[in-house]
Design a protein around this motif. Sequence first.
Motif, PDB file in Angstrom:
ATOM      1  N   HIS A   8     -37.536 -48.575  22.945  1.00  0.00           N
ATOM      2  CA  HIS A   8     -37.491 -49.681  22.286  1.00  0.00           C
ATOM      3  C   HIS A   8     -36.273 -50.076  21.554  1.00  0.00           C
ATOM      4  O   HIS A   8     -36.066 -51.221  21.269  1.00  0.00           O
ATOM      5  CB  HIS A   8     -38.717 -49.785  21.217  1.00  0.00           C
ATOM      6  CG  HIS A   8     -40.072 -49.877  21.607  1.00  0.00           C
ATOM      7  ND1 HIS A   8     -41.140 -49.910  21.002  1.00  0.00           N
ATOM      8  CD2 HIS A   8     -40.365 -49.842  23.083  1.00  0.00           C
ATOM      9  CE1 HIS A   8     -42.186 -50.068  21.655  1.00  0.00           C
ATOM     10  NE2 HIS A   8     -41.772 -49.941  22.925  1.00  0.00           N
ATOM     11  N   PRO A 176     -31.330 -53.837  18.731  1.00  0.00           N
ATOM     12  CA  PRO A 176     -31.383 -54.982  19.630  1.00  0.00           C
ATOM     13  C   PRO A 176     -32.008 -56.176  19.308  1.00  0.00           C
ATOM     14  O   PRO A 176     -32.966 -56.112  18.513  1.00  0.00           O
ATOM     15  CB  PRO A 176     -31.940 -54.349  20.783  1.00  0.00           C
ATOM     16  CG  PRO A 176     -32.918 -53.190  20.260  1.00  0.00           C
ATOM     17  CD  PRO A 176     -32.231 -52.753  19.080  1.00  0.00           C
ATOM     18  N   ARG A 177     -31.557 -57.273  19.820  1.00  0.00           N
ATOM     19  CA  ARG A 177     -32.341 -58.640  19.215  1.00  0.00           C
ATOM     20  C   ARG A 177     -33.525 -58.527  19.828  1.00  0.00           C
ATOM     21  O   ARG A 177     -34.239 -57.775  20.783  1.00  0.00           O
ATOM     22  CB  ARG A 177     -31.559 -59.803  20.006  1.00  0.00           C
ATOM     23  CG  ARG A 177     -31.511 -59.916  21.578  1.00  0.00           C
ATOM     24  CD  ARG A 177     -30.661 -60.965  21.976  1.00  0.00           C
ATOM     25  NE  ARG A 177     -30.413 -61.219  23.368  1.00  0.00           N
ATOM     26  CZ  ARG A 177     -31.455 -61.405  24.175  1.00  0.00           C
ATOM     27  NH1 ARG A 177     -32.487 -62.089  23.892  1.00  0.00           N
ATOM     28  NH2 ARG A 177     -30.889 -61.488  25.683  1.00  0.00           N
ATOM     29  N   GLU A 178     -34.634 -59.340  19.207  1.00  0.00           N
ATOM     30  CA  GLU A 178     -36.057 -59.177  19.584  1.00  0.00           C
ATOM     31  C   GLU A 178     -36.108 -60.048  20.784  1.00  0.00           C
ATOM     32  O   GLU A 178     -35.645 -61.017  21.020  1.00  0.00           O
ATOM     33  CB  GLU A 178     -36.875 -59.780  18.431  1.00  0.00           C
ATOM     34  CG  GLU A 178     -37.008 -58.712  17.262  1.00  0.00           C
ATOM     35  CD  GLU A 178     -37.841 -57.618  17.499  1.00  0.00           C
ATOM     36  OE1 GLU A 178     -38.846 -57.540  18.481  1.00  0.00           O
ATOM     37  OE2 GLU A 178     -37.421 -56.454  17.218  1.00  0.00           O
ATOM     38  N   ILE A 179     -36.989 -59.501  21.669  1.00  0.00           N
ATOM     39  CA  ILE A 179     -37.576 -60.189  23.111  1.00  0.00           C
ATOM     40  C   ILE A 179     -38.811 -60.490  22.967  1.00  0.00           C
ATOM     41  O   ILE A 179     -39.660 -59.185  22.593  1.00  0.00           O
ATOM     42  CB  ILE A 179     -37.153 -59.422  24.007  1.00  0.00           C
ATOM     43  CG1 ILE A 179     -35.344 -59.394  24.039  1.00  0.00           C
ATOM     44  CG2 ILE A 179     -37.167 -60.221  25.366  1.00  0.00           C
ATOM     45  CD1 ILE A 179     -34.836 -58.559  25.188  1.00  0.00           C
ATOM     46  N   ASN A 180     -39.365 -61.396  23.442  1.00  0.00           N
ATOM     47  CA  ASN A 180     -40.809 -61.744  23.398  1.00  0.00           C
ATOM     48  C   ASN A 180     -41.190 -61.062  24.856  1.00  0.00           C
ATOM     49  O   ASN A 180     -41.032 -61.779  25.912  1.00  0.00           O
ATOM     50  CB  ASN A 180     -41.363 -63.107  23.207  1.00  0.00           C
ATOM     51  CG  ASN A 180     -42.784 -63.304  23.628  1.00  0.00           C
ATOM     52  OD1 ASN A 180     -43.420 -62.313  23.404  1.00  0.00           O
ATOM     53  ND2 ASN A 180     -43.165 -64.540  23.170  1.00  0.00           N
ATOM     54  N   PRO A 181     -42.155 -59.939  24.969  1.00  0.00           N
ATOM     55  CA  PRO A 181     -42.483 -59.462  25.962  1.00  0.00           C
ATOM     56  C   PRO A 181     -43.443 -60.513  27.046  1.00  0.00           C
ATOM     57  O   PRO A 181     -43.346 -60.246  28.270  1.00  0.00           O
ATOM     58  CB  PRO A 181     -43.184 -58.122  25.908  1.00  0.00           C
ATOM     59  CG  PRO A 181     -43.009 -57.801  24.291  1.00  0.00           C
ATOM     60  CD  PRO A 181     -42.345 -59.016  23.500  1.00  0.00           C
ATOM     61  N   GLN A 182     -44.080 -61.161  26.326  1.00  0.00           N
ATOM     62  CA  GLN A 182     -44.950 -62.157  26.898  1.00  0.00           C
ATOM     63  C   GLN A 182     -44.171 -63.188  27.785  1.00  0.00           C
ATOM     64  O   GLN A 182     -44.807 -63.838  28.544  1.00  0.00           O
ATOM     65  CB  GLN A 182     -45.724 -63.061  25.830  1.00  0.00           C
ATOM     66  CG  GLN A 182     -46.624 -62.116  24.860  1.00  0.00           C
ATOM     67  CD  GLN A 182     -47.449 -61.171  25.986  1.00  0.00           C
ATOM     68  OE1 GLN A 182     -48.119 -61.453  27.202  1.00  0.00           O
ATOM     69  NE2 GLN A 182     -47.485 -59.675  25.552  1.00  0.00           N
ATOM     70  N   ASP A 183     -42.696 -63.299  27.527  1.00  0.00           N
ATOM     71  CA  ASP A 183     -42.004 -64.076  28.726  1.00  0.00           C
ATOM     72  C   ASP A 183     -41.917 -63.504  30.010  1.00  0.00           C
ATOM     73  O   ASP A 183     -41.401 -64.113  30.680  1.00  0.00           O
ATOM     74  CB  ASP A 183     -40.629 -64.241  27.717  1.00  0.00           C
ATOM     75  CG  ASP A 183     -40.976 -65.229  26.597  1.00  0.00           C
ATOM     76  OD1 ASP A 183     -41.638 -65.965  26.237  1.00  0.00           O
ATOM     77  OD2 ASP A 183     -39.680 -65.153  25.898  1.00  0.00           O
ATOM     78  N   PHE A 184     -42.201 -62.486  30.093  1.00  0.00           N
ATOM     79  CA  PHE A 184     -41.871 -61.548  31.326  1.00  0.00           C
ATOM     80  C   PHE A 184     -43.206 -60.988  31.846  1.00  0.00           C
ATOM     81  O   PHE A 184     -43.135 -60.746  33.235  1.00  0.00           O
ATOM     82  CB  PHE A 184     -41.041 -60.265  30.855  1.00  0.00           C
ATOM     83  CG  PHE A 184     -39.761 -60.809  30.314  1.00  0.00           C
ATOM     84  CD1 PHE A 184     -38.834 -61.575  31.130  1.00  0.00           C
ATOM     85  CD2 PHE A 184     -39.513 -60.593  29.025  1.00  0.00           C
ATOM     86  CE1 PHE A 184     -37.492 -61.779  30.344  1.00  0.00           C
ATOM     87  CE2 PHE A 184     -38.322 -61.113  28.503  1.00  0.00           C
ATOM     88  CZ  PHE A 184     -37.142 -61.804  29.179  1.00  0.00           C
TER      89      PHE A 184
END
Length: 191
Positions: A8, A176-184
């Motif tokens: 993560h 790390p910058r936060e990424i929305n997993p729902q985008d993928f």
Amino acid sequence: MDAITALHQRVSQSKLQAPAPDAQQLATLIRAATRAADHGNLQPWRFLIIEGDGLEKLGQLFANVAAAKKTDISQAELDRFKSMPLRAPMIIVAIAKCQAHPKVPQIEQLIAAGAAAQNIINASFALGLGAIWRTGDMAYDDTVKQALGLISNETLDEQIVGFIYIGTPVSSASLPREINPQDFFTAWTNE
């Protein structure tokens, strides 16, 4: 560091310095690489460990290749190519060892070698080392491949997956910058 935290929080670190991984750390990285997913258990990878004088020789190889491609190359450009491998105290060249196989296509073997390289990156981070995966023109150049001893024939096609630069981070890693997993990720419903 536990595995989930490492996965993560892992980030690439481009500013690296000595020391390189010690023998025990390197053994851990190598073992992690060999645990990558691998259809058919082909182990379609191999790795070159470059450090010390080898880094300078690799830089000279890069400069020679660049000069052969661009006859009017400046000294500043040559110096840049020579210094590229010196950005870390160790480089592990990840090589896909793609074999002719009736059930395991070349793309799956390339992906397996990439997974092995990613395992090295993840294990480096978990050990507190810094690492960054680099490619660029030199990874795909036939002269570089030949100089590094890669083989290409009817039964074996070796390709550079990447140059993994490893060392001690110059500074601590930023989260790390936060990424929305729902985008993928989406659910497939076949509708």
